[in-house]
Design an enzyme around this catalytic site. Structure first.
Site, PDB file in Angstrom:
ATOM      1  N   HIS A 139       0.591  -1.695   0.128  1.00  0.00           N
ATOM      2  CA  HIS A 139      -0.128  -0.146  -0.352  1.00  0.00           C
ATOM      3  C   HIS A 139       1.283   1.699   0.227  1.00  0.00           C
ATOM      4  O   HIS A 139       0.358   2.328  -0.720  1.00  0.00           O
ATOM      5  CB  HIS A 139      -0.880  -0.044   1.283  1.00  0.00           C
ATOM      6  CG  HIS A 139      -2.259   1.061   1.072  1.00  0.00           C
ATOM      7  ND1 HIS A 139      -2.430   0.861   1.300  1.00  0.00           N
ATOM      8  CD2 HIS A 139      -1.666   2.582   1.070  1.00  0.00           C
ATOM      9  CE1 HIS A 139      -4.017   2.429   1.096  1.00  0.00           C
ATOM     10  NE2 HIS A 139      -2.774   3.335   1.569  1.00  0.00           N
ATOM     11  N   GLU A 140       1.976   1.368   1.564  1.00  0.00           N
ATOM     12  CA  GLU A 140       2.388   2.198   1.711  1.00  0.00           C
ATOM     13  C   GLU A 140       3.873   2.796  -0.369  1.00  0.00           C
ATOM     14  O   GLU A 140       3.778   3.771  -0.633  1.00  0.00           O
ATOM     15  CB  GLU A 140       2.852   2.096   2.753  1.00  0.00           C
ATOM     16  CG  GLU A 140       2.735   2.470   3.557  1.00  0.00           C
ATOM     17  CD  GLU A 140       1.566   3.976   3.520  1.00  0.00           C
ATOM     18  OE1 GLU A 140       2.094   4.611   3.011  1.00  0.00           O
ATOM     19  OE2 GLU A 140       0.734   3.053   4.532  1.00  0.00           O
TER      20      GLU A 140
END
Length: 690
Positions: A474-475
């Protein structure tokens, strides 16, 4: 201090983290503020014809340095908080806020931007430059440039107080988290806890010169208790400590965020009214894809309605299982995670702990990089740079042999580091007019995972849960949006200028690859045997993918509606309290209400100390876009047998990642998908399709 030797003023390349000390901050910021104000003064002088070169460039050049230096300070404050650093940060933050408020209210600069928009050169500008000018005119209006001279001082005061309060809110959470310690002497009390969680707790106690086991409110420390501890009172103790932190019920009175919440909301409401809006939600949505608060509320309520039958079924099953199999007559909040894990183990015949053994850090990182390299035809290599902590690693991204971006990765939880996971930009991509070269983008990728364990003097690689792997992807999705941009104009390159409710598209999009066999077989190796994840275990994970997704969806909707109502139709300081708003939202959408003592809002940093005020709905809004975008890869996978489609990846890169904020996000989505987004893929991915 010799200002020329101040490491915060060295913009020749990467930040000099090893050399930066708290006493560098004040002199550097003062120097940069002086430079910025001097340039602003020059730009206030009459200009015969305002152009990009004689107006936007000089302003951008000087303010970028200020932003970069303050970005370094803010980053350090979040990842290596010390009393000296915090004092320097808090001392300088009001100066920074004052400058940006002054700038936003500067009528002369505002007039120059409007002159650019109406000038003879505008038609010939690139789409990126037009978007920057359009955004600037909007932001001057939101920054109070059109306010009367009587109202401007109060508006400025609001900005300064708001900045101080949000910082304090964040500090209170960090202090309450760092302060708490639960010591357990008898190992028998920890029945059910995995060995690695116990080893970490024993190491933490030893570090403090104590016997037994130490648990804290850092996620990798407390969550295994909620998930695995057989002793119910132990689960309740840690749940209560976490649910009341930074409130009137937990820790020291000076860390109580109750009044901070009220004061922040009052200031936001007053700011909105000064700007001529009915409420702060309207202000927040000016720069987002969603048009009105009612549109957002309708979207969330529709999602809640679709998810509710699934959530009710999830809860009924969990209560029945807890009663029959675990002897828990009344399922309490501190039982939910534990009972859910036990139900998952029984239903799908595997545990989170079993899966975790297949995700050692080196293999996960290599698998993440392989996925990105395959999709976007880039190469990721180790690189060197000064860092703020020995655990931090640094890498470079190349395309066709040329450097296009770099990133720091800081993976483990520790004292003095803010909780959660986030991506931030250290430097944006831009064309350097002086050399006509390109300044490549640099990103910070920060997580709070369990650090490597030291057993019998040997360091074993950190093991990640599958959820942590998803968080990492995600990051990194945010990081790709920042680093793979091809836009050369700073104001709209990478994540700059992207609507807040679209900024989660690349991050949530990347999460999908964590559920693909083509990806996981290359990023797993058992901690003891080195064997890849067995297909049978993968199939069980897939079967369990949407386990309790109804409950999880309603939880996100609850947070989003709470945030929107606080900024839309709640009157700060009126008869209704913030808790009343939360209770009303829960009564409307939740199927299980947390205990009365739960003070979740006191550590809801996203909306009270981050950029998500009246914007938390963005996660679900962008998930519609990301799930639909990922559908293109699923379609390619059906045709080719491999979801890692280079052709589709090249199109995603070209139409979404590379474009940054240079055009509206909906245009980028439609250019990639060839149509408007639909909610179908999100419902299908969540197991809630008809």
């Amino acid at each position: 201090m010799n200002i020329a030797l101040n490491p915060l003023l060295d913009f020749s390349d990467l930040p000099q983290f090893a050399a930066i000390k708290p006493d560098h901050i004040g002199p550097a910021i003062d120097s940069l503020l002086d430079q910025s104000r001097n340039v602003v003064k020059e730009l206030e002088e009459p200009i015969a014809q305002v152009t990009w070169e004689n107006f936007v460039e000089p302003l951008e050049n000087v303010t970028e340095k200020l932003s970069r230096a303050w970005g370094i300070v803010g980053h350090l404050n979040a990842v290596v908080d010390t009393p000296e650093l915090r004092a320097a940060y808090n001392e300088n933050q009001p100066k920074i806020t004052e400058f940006w408020t002054e700038l936003a209210q500067n009528l002369t600069l505002f007039t120059s931007y409007k002159a650019l928009q109406l000038g003879p050169d505008y038609a010939g500008y690139s789409a990126a430059r037009k978007k920057i000018i359009e955004n600037a005119v909007r932001d001057f209006r939101l920054g109070g440039a059109e306010l009367s001279e009587e109202d401007k001082p109060r508006f400025a005061e609001i900005q300064e107080k708001h900045a101080a309060l949000t910082t304090k809110f964040s500090e209170n959470i960090l202090d309450a988290t760092n302060d708490y310690a639960l010591f357990v002497e008898d190992e028998a009390e920890l029945a059910g806890l995995p060995d690695d969680a116990k080893q970490a707790a024993r190491a933490a106690a030893e570090k403090d010169g104590k016997t037994g086991y130490k648990f804290t409110l850092h996620f990798p420390s407390y969550f295994p208790i909620l998930q695995y501890a057989d002793k119910r009172s132990l689960r309740e103790t840690i749940y209560r400590a976490n649910a009341t932190k930074a409130s009137e019920l937990g820790g020291k009175p000076e860390w109580d965020n109750t009044q901070n919440i009220v004061d922040i909301l009052k200031l936001r409401d007053e700011e909105a009214k000064l700007l001529g809006y009915k409420n702060y939600a309207e202000v927040s949505l000016v720069s987002k894809m969603a048009q009105t608060p009612d549109q957002v509320i309708d979207f969330l309520q529709d999602l809640a309605q679709r998810a509710r039958p699934f959530a009710e079924k999830d809860l009924a099953e969990l209560r029945s299982f807890a009663q029959k199999e675990l002897g828990i007559e009344k399922l309490e909040a501190w039982d939910v995670t534990y009972a859910s894990e036990k139900l998952r183990e029984q239903r799908y015949a595997f545990s989170e702990q079993e899966v975790k053994q297949y995700f050692p850090e080196p293999k996960v990182i290599a698998g993440l990089f392989r996925t990105i390299e395959t999709l976007f035809s880039v190469t990721i290599k180790p690189d060197t740079a000064p860092v703020w902590h020995p655990d931090v690693k640094f890498f470079r991204i190349e395309k066709d042999g040329a450097l296009i971006g770099q990133f720091y990765i800081d993976l483990y939880a520790r004292q003095g580091k803010r909780g959660g996971a986030w991506m931030d930009d250290a430097r944006g991509r831009r064309r350097l007019e002086s050399t006509n070269g390109i300044q490549t983008p640099v990103a910070y990728l920060t997580c709070n995972f369990t650090e490597p364990a030291v057993i019998d003097g040997k360091t074993k690689p950190a093991l990640f849960t599958h959820d942590e792997v998803i968080t990492l992807f995600h990051e990194f999705g945010h990081g790709l949006h920042h680093m793979l941009t091809r836009v050369d104009e700073l104001g709209v390159s990478g994540i700059s200028g992207v609507e807040w409710d679209a900024v989660e598209l690349p991050s949530q999009f990347m999460e999908n690859f964590c559920w693909e066999w083509d990806v996981l077989q290359h990023m797993t190796a058992h901690a003891d045997t080195g064997a890849a994840l067995p297909r049978a275990l993968f199939d069980k994970m897939i079967a369990a993918k949407n386990f309790q997704s109804g409950l999880q969806t309603l939880r996100q909707v609850e947070f989003s509606l709470f945030d929107m109502h606080l900024h839309y139709d709640y009157q700060p300081g009126g008869k209704q309290s913030v808790q009343d708003v939360l209770n009303a939202v829960r009564a409307q959408v939740s199927v299980m209400t947390p205990p009365e003592f739960n003070r979740f809002q006191h550590s809801f940093a996203h909306i009270f100390a981050g950029g998500y005020a009246a914007g938390y709905y963005s996660y679900k809004w962008a998930e519609v876009l990301s799930a639909d975008a990922y559908g293109a890869f699923e379609e390619a996978g059906k045709a080719s047998g491999n979801v890692l489609s280079g052709d589709t990846g090249a199109r995603f890169l070209r139409e979404i990642l590379a474009m940054g904020g240079s055009r509206p996000a909906i245009d980028s989505f439609k250019a990639f998908r060839g149509r408007e987004p639909t909610i179908d893929a999100l419902l299908r991915h969540s197991g809630m399709a008809a």
